[in-house]
Design an enzyme around this catalytic site. Structure first.
Site, PDB file in Angstrom:
ATOM      1  N   GLN A 133      -8.935  -6.972  -5.949  1.00  0.00           N
ATOM      2  CA  GLN A 133      -8.350  -5.636  -5.860  1.00  0.00           C
ATOM      3  C   GLN A 133      -9.440  -4.573  -5.801  1.00  0.00           C
ATOM      4  OE1 GLN A 133      -4.790  -4.252  -6.121  1.00  0.00           O
ATOM      5  NE2 GLN A 133      -4.966  -6.123  -4.930  1.00  0.00           N
TER       6      GLN A 133
ATOM      7  N   LYS B 216      -3.557  -2.315 -18.435  1.00  0.00           N
ATOM      8  CA  LYS B 216      -3.228  -1.081 -17.717  1.00  0.00           C
ATOM      9  C   LYS B 216      -3.224  -1.444 -16.228  1.00  0.00           C
ATOM     10  CE  LYS B 216      -6.776   1.266 -19.611  1.00  0.00           C
ATOM     11  NZ  LYS B 216      -7.673   2.391 -19.975  1.00  0.00           N
ATOM     12  N   GLY B 217      -3.044  -0.456 -15.360  1.00  0.00           N
ATOM     13  CA  GLY B 217      -3.035  -0.753 -13.926  1.00  0.00           C
ATOM     14  C   GLY B 217      -4.446  -0.861 -13.375  1.00  0.00           C
TER      15      GLY B 217
ATOM     16  N   GLY C 125      -4.831  -1.723  -9.357  1.00  0.00           N
ATOM     17  CA  GLY C 125      -4.904  -1.702  -7.891  1.00  0.00           C
ATOM     18  C   GLY C 125      -5.439  -0.395  -7.347  1.00  0.00           C
ATOM     19  N   GLU C 126      -4.822   0.698  -7.743  1.00  0.00           N
ATOM     20  CA  GLU C 126      -5.144   1.953  -7.074  1.00  0.00           C
ATOM     21  C   GLU C 126      -6.390   2.638  -7.606  1.00  0.00           C
ATOM     22  OE1 GLU C 126      -1.198   3.768  -5.504  1.00  0.00           O
ATOM     23  OE2 GLU C 126      -0.750   2.371  -7.107  1.00  0.00           O
TER      24      GLU C 126
ATOM     25  N   PRO D 117      -8.551 -12.577 -13.454  1.00  0.00           N
ATOM     26  CA  PRO D 117      -9.900 -12.165 -13.043  1.00  0.00           C
ATOM     27  C   PRO D 117     -10.154 -12.232 -11.534  1.00  0.00           C
ATOM     28  CG  PRO D 117     -10.003 -13.561 -14.988  1.00  0.00           C
ATOM     29  CD  PRO D 117      -8.575 -13.578 -14.535  1.00  0.00           C
TER      30      PRO D 117
ATOM     31  N   PHE E  52       0.810  -1.218   0.000  1.00  0.00           N
ATOM     32  CA  PHE E  52       0.000   0.000   0.000  1.00  0.00           C
ATOM     33  C   PHE E  52       0.845   1.270   0.000  1.00  0.00           C
ATOM     34  CE2 PHE E  52      -2.211  -3.201   2.818  1.00  0.00           C
ATOM     35  CZ  PHE E  52      -2.939  -3.777   1.792  1.00  0.00           C
TER      36      PHE E  52
HETATM   37 MO1  MOS Z   1       1.376   2.481  -4.172  1.00  0.00          MO
HETATM   38  S1  MOS Z   1       0.637   3.868  -2.840  1.00  0.00           S
HETATM   39  O1  MOS Z   1       1.996   3.465  -5.369  1.00  0.00           O
HETATM   40  O2  MOS Z   1       2.485   1.493  -3.457  1.00  0.00           O
END
Ligand code: MOS
Length: 741
Positions: A633, A696-697, A699-700, A627, A244
Site C-alpha cells: 500500500q 488505524k488506516g 491506504g490513503e 505486513p 481508489f
Molecule cells: Mo477512497 S478515495 O476513500 O475510496
C-alpha cells in the site's frame, strides 16, 4: 478459495489471495460469461452542454446482431439514485438516458445492446444526434463558473469553516510570512479493472456482478431506481481490481443495464472503455489553494490560513474536506480554513485516493517548506520544532501520533544529515542537480458499522463472512492473519467472503476505514466463537476437537460492531446502504494516521529531466495488520504521489469540453522506469485507544505528502519553487513557478 500448495513462503509474509490473482483464478465481475450473454456499449454526447434535438438510431439498429438501442425516447422509468454525498447512492444524481438534456460532454445518450461486443461497438458509433448547444464552463478559470461558499450552501458541522483562534491577526503580526497559491489539476483513477458490470434477472430478482467498494449502495440504489425491494437485488463483488474511490457508489450504467436485461430476458454485460471511463464516472476535481503561514524569529509557526476551492458539477455538490487534515499537521494555535465550490459543466467529481489530503497537504507542506527557507531553518528541524501532541482544533489529545518518530527514523534511513541547506548546491556523480525534500502527511482515522459471521467446522476450518471489499489493499490477508493468529491455526484454513450482499450489509469500503472496521467485527466474533467453543480468552484453539466436543459438525457466531460513539441509528443507516461514518473526532480524542516522506530528485541541468531515484517513507498506522500488503500500500501510495507531482493531469479544452487526454497513452502515469528505490518502514505501535486490536488506516495516508516532498526536492535541486502540479520539464526549463502556464 482454492486449496494452496504446502511449499509457499511463511504465511505472514504473503498475500493470501496472491495465487488466485496471478493465476487468473480470481474472477472479476466482467470475467463472467453466463449463457446467452449480450453486450452493451454506450454512445456519448459530443457537445459540452445543450439539448438533443434529433436522435437517429436507425443505422445502429440495422447492424446485424443488434438487439436493443435504449435512449431517452424509450421512457426507461428510472428514478435518480441520488448523489452518495447527498444522502443517496450514486456517483452522481444525474441519471443519463432520461431526458434530452446534455449536462456535460461524454454523457451517455444511448445504450446499444448486441449479440457481440463488436456489433455493439460498431452500432454505438452509428448513433447520430443533433444538438442545440449551450455555453459551458470546464476549468476553474472559465467564465460561467459558479462559486458558492460551502458552509453557506451546506450547513453541516463537518463542512463548516474552520476557525481556531484569530489566524488573520496572528498572521498579520508574524515576522516571517509566506503567501502563495497552489494549483492542482483534475485527475482520473484509471484502475486496471475497468468500470463494468454483468447483470441478469432471476425471476423478480436482479443479480449484479460489479467490481465495487460499496455493494450496499448498488443494492439500495438500484432498488430506488427501479422501484423494487432491496431484498430483490443481490450484489456480488469478491474482487475489485482497484477502487481508489472511483468505485465507491452506484455507477450510471447499472440501472439501464438492468432495464436492458429485463427487456431482453437475458444477461447483459458492459465494460466501460478506457476513453469513456474519463467521462463516465467520478474523478479528482481540480483545486486551488491559497496558503498563508506566519512564524516567529525562532521558527515557531504562529498562524495558518488555508483557502481552497475545487470544482464540482452543476447538479451535485461534492464537498470539500481539505482543512480537516491540514489543520492537524502542526501545533499551530491560530488556524483559519475556508472552502468554496466551483460549479461547472462536467460529470460529478468525487473521491480519488486521499481525495482532500493529497492536494491539501501538497499545498500546505509546500508552503511550510517555503516558510522554513524564509525562516532560514532546516526543513526537517522546522517540522520537528512545530510538532504537537494535542489536536490544535479540538484541544484534545490524539489517540496516537508518532509523527516525530516517523520523521526521525526516516531522516536516519535517508541520510538527511548530509544535506546541504542551500538550493542548487548538491550534485550527483553524473553531474545532475540533486534535491532532497521532506514532507509529512496525515489522514483521518474513521470507522463504520460492520458485521461478521464466523463458522468453525469440524475439519478445523474457519469461514468468515464479513462486511468489506477486497480491492487489492489486502483486506483478506488482514482478516486471515487476525483469525489465524487469534486461534493459533494455519492462515490457509481461513476462508473469507467479502463484497457480497448475501452475507453482510457491505457498507462502503473507503476512507481507509476498511481494515479497522472489518477487523473490529472479526475480533468481536472471535471472542464470541472462543466462548462457544469453550476456549480460554487467549491461546491456541484446537478447532476440530472443540467443534467435535459440542456434538455438532459446526459452530457459528455473529457479531455486529459500531465505531466509538456510534448508535443504533448509524447501524440502521448502514443497513439502508448509506454511509455511516465516525471519526476522526471522538469523545476525548482525535485519531489520524501519520507519515513522513523523504525524496531525492535528480534534475539534469540542460534538459531539466526530473528523476526520482529514491524515496524513504515511514508510516504510523497503529498496528500493522498485514505486513506484506501494508508495505505494498505504501509503495503504491508513493508511486501515486510521484505520478501526481510529475505526470498526471486531466486536460480539458475550454472550447469543446470533455477530457482531451482520455487514454493511458496521453494521460501519463509513472511506469517502472520512473520509480527507483522505495524504502518503507512502519512505527507499528498499536493504537488501542482508537481500536480493539490497535489498527488505524493506511491506504490513503501513504500518498499524502509525497507530492510536496517531490516539489520540495525539486526546489532544493534548482532553487525554483513550483506551485502547480504536475511539475513538467517545460516549467523547470523556463525556471517558472508554473503559475503563468
Ligand atoms: Mo477512497 S478515495 O476513500 O475510496
Amino acid at each position: 478459495m482454492s486449496p494452496l500448495p504446502a511449499d509457499l513462503p511463511p504465511v505472514d509474509t504473503r498475500r493470501v489471495d496472491a495465487r488466485e490473482k496471478v493465476t487468473g483464478a480470481a474472477r472479476y465481475a466482467t470475467d463472467l460469461l453466463p449463457d446467452d450473454l449480450a453486450y452493451a456499449v454506450p454512445a456519448t454526447a459530443t457537445v459540452g452542454r445543450g439539448r438533443i434535438t434529433e436522435l437517429d438510431t436507425s443505422a445502429a439498429a440495422a447492424i446485424p446482431g443488434v438487439l436493443l438501442v435504449l435512449t431517452h425516447l424509450d421512457h426507461l422509468d428510472l428514478q435518480s439514485p441520488g448523489f452518495v454525498m447527498g444522502g443517496g447512492y450514486g456517483v452522481q444524481s444525474l441519471q443519463p438516458l432520461l431526458d434530452d438534456q446534455i449536462a456535460y460532454r461524454g454523457q451517455t445518450i444511448a445504450l446499444v445492446v448486441a449479440e457481440t461486443l463488436i456489433a455493439a461497438t460498431q452500432a454505438a458509433n452509428l448513433v447520430r444526434a443533433v444538438y442545440e448547444p449551450e455555453p459551458f464552463a470546464v476549468t476553474l478559470d472559465s467564465p460561467g463558473v459558479e462559486r458558492l461558499s460551502q458552509p453557506a450552501t451546506i450547513p453541516l458541522p463537518f463542512l463548516a469553516d474552520l476557525d481556531v483562534g484569530d489566524a488573520e491577526s496572528a498572521y498579520a503580526a508574524a515576522p516571517v510570512r509566506v503567501d502563495a497559491v497552489y494549483d492542482q489539476p483534475a485527475q482520473h483513477q484509471n484502475p486496471m479493472e475497468l468500470i463494468g458490470a454483468t447483470v441478469w434477472w432471476h425471476g423478480d430478482s436482479l443479480v449484479v456482478h460489479e467490481g465495487t467498494q460499496n455493494a450496499a449502495a448498488i443494492r439500495h440504489g438500484l432498488a430506488r431506481q427501479l422501484g423494487i425491494d432491496p431484498d430483490h437485488v443481490e450484489v456480488v463483488s469478491p474482487y475489485t481490481g482497484g477502487g481508489f474511490g472511483q468505485k465507491n457508489s452506484l455507477q450510471i450504467h447499472i440501472a439501464p443495464l438492468a432495464v436492458a436485461a429485463r427487456r431482453l430476458g437475458r444477461p447483459v454485460k458492459l465494460v466501460v472503455s478506457r476513453t469513456q471511463l474519463f467521462h463516465h464516472t467520478s474523478f479528482r476535481p481540480a483545486s486551488r489553494h491559497r496558503i498563508r503561514l506566519g512564524a516567529d524569529e525562532h521558527g515557531r509557526m504562529l498562524a495558518a490560513l488555508h483557502d481552497v476551492e475545487h470544482q464540482t458539477s452543476r447538479f451535485d455538490l461534492f464537498p470539500l474536506m481539505y482543512t480537516e487534515t491540514t489543520a492537524r499537521l502542526y501545533g499551530i494555535g491560530d488556524f483559519r480554513g475556508r472552502q468554496t465550490f466551483a460549479r461547472m459543466d462536467t460529470q460529478t467529481p468525487g473521491f480519488m485516493r486521499a481525495p482532500f489530503e493529497h492536494p491539501g497537504v501538497f499545498a500546505f507542506e509546500s508552503a511550510v517548506d517555503e516558510l522554513a527557507y524564509a525562516a532560514r531553518r532546516d526543513p526537517l528541524e522546522f517540522r520537528l520544532a512545530n510538532d504537537t501532541t494535542v489536536d490544535p482544533v479540538t484541544g484534545e489529545p490524539f489517540s496516537s501520533r508518532h509523527l516525530a518518530q516517523c520523521l526521525r527514523r526516516g531522516a536516519k534511513r535517508f541520510g538527511w544529515s548530509a544535506r546541504q541547506h542551500q538550493p542548487a548546491s548538491m550534485r550527483a556523480d553524473d553531474g545532475s542537480l540533486v534535491g532532497w525534500g521532506v514532507a509529512v502527511g496525515a489522514y483521518p482515522a474513521s470507522i463504520v458499522p460492520s458485521a461478521a459471521h464466523l463458522v468453525a467446522t469440524a475439519d478445523g476450518r474457519i469461514r468468515v463472512e464479513v462486511d468489506g471489499h477486497e480491492m487489492g489493499q489486502g483486506i483478506r490477508s488482514s482478516i486471515a492473519l487476525l483469525v489465524a493468529e487469534n486461534l493459533g491455526i494455519d492462515v490457509r484454513h481461513v476462508d473469507i467472503v467479502v463484497g457480497d450482499t448475501r452475507v453482510a450489509t457491505q457498507h462502503l469500503t473507503a476512507g481507509s476505514w476498511g481494515t479497522a472496521s472489518t477487523l473490529g467485527a472479526v475480533h468481536a466474533a472471535l471472542r464470541e466463537l472462543r466462548k462457544q467453543l469453550g476456549a480460554e480468552i487467549n491461546g491456541p484453539v484446537d478447532v476440530t476437537a472443540a467443534v467435535a466436543a459440542t456434538g455438532g459438525d459446526h459452530v457459528e457466531v455473529r457479531a455486529e460492531t459500531l465505531g466509538p460513539g456510534q448508535t443504533e441509528q448509524d447501524a440502521e443507516h448502514a443497513r439502508q446502504g448509506l454511509v455511516a461514518l465516525s471519526g476522526p473526532e471522538f469523545t476525548g480524542y482525535s485519531s489520524f494516521s501519520w507519515i513522513a516522506h523523504f525524496v531525492e530528485v535528480h534534475v539534469e541541468p540542460t534538459t531539466c529531466r526530473i528523476r526520482v531515484p529514491r524515496v524513504v517513507s515511514v508510516a504510523d498506522c497503529g498496528r500493522v495488520a498485514s505486513p506484506v500488503t501494508a508495505a505494498s500500500q505504501v509503495r503504491g501510495g508513493i508511486v501515486w504521489g510521484i505520478g501526481a507531482s510529475l505526470r498526471e493531469a486531466g486536460e480539458v479544452d475550454p472550447r469543446y469540453g470533455g477530457w482531451l487526454n482520455a487514454s493511458l497513452e496521453e494521460y501519463s502515469v509513472p511506469v517502472n522506469a520512473d520509480i527507483g528505490t522505495l524504502d518503507v518502514d512502519f512505527i507499528g505501535e498499536p493504537d488501542l485507544r482508537f481500536h480493539p486490536v490497535g489498527v488505524k488506516g493506511l491506504g490513503e495516508v501513504s500518498m499524502v505528502g509525497v507530492a510536496a516532498a517531490v516539489a520540495n526536492a525539486v526546489y532544493h535541486a534548482t532553487g525554483v519553487r513550483h506551485r502547480r502540479l504536475p511539475i513538467r520539464i517545460e516549467d523547470v526549463l523556463a525556471g517558472s513557478t508554473g503559475s503563468s502556464r
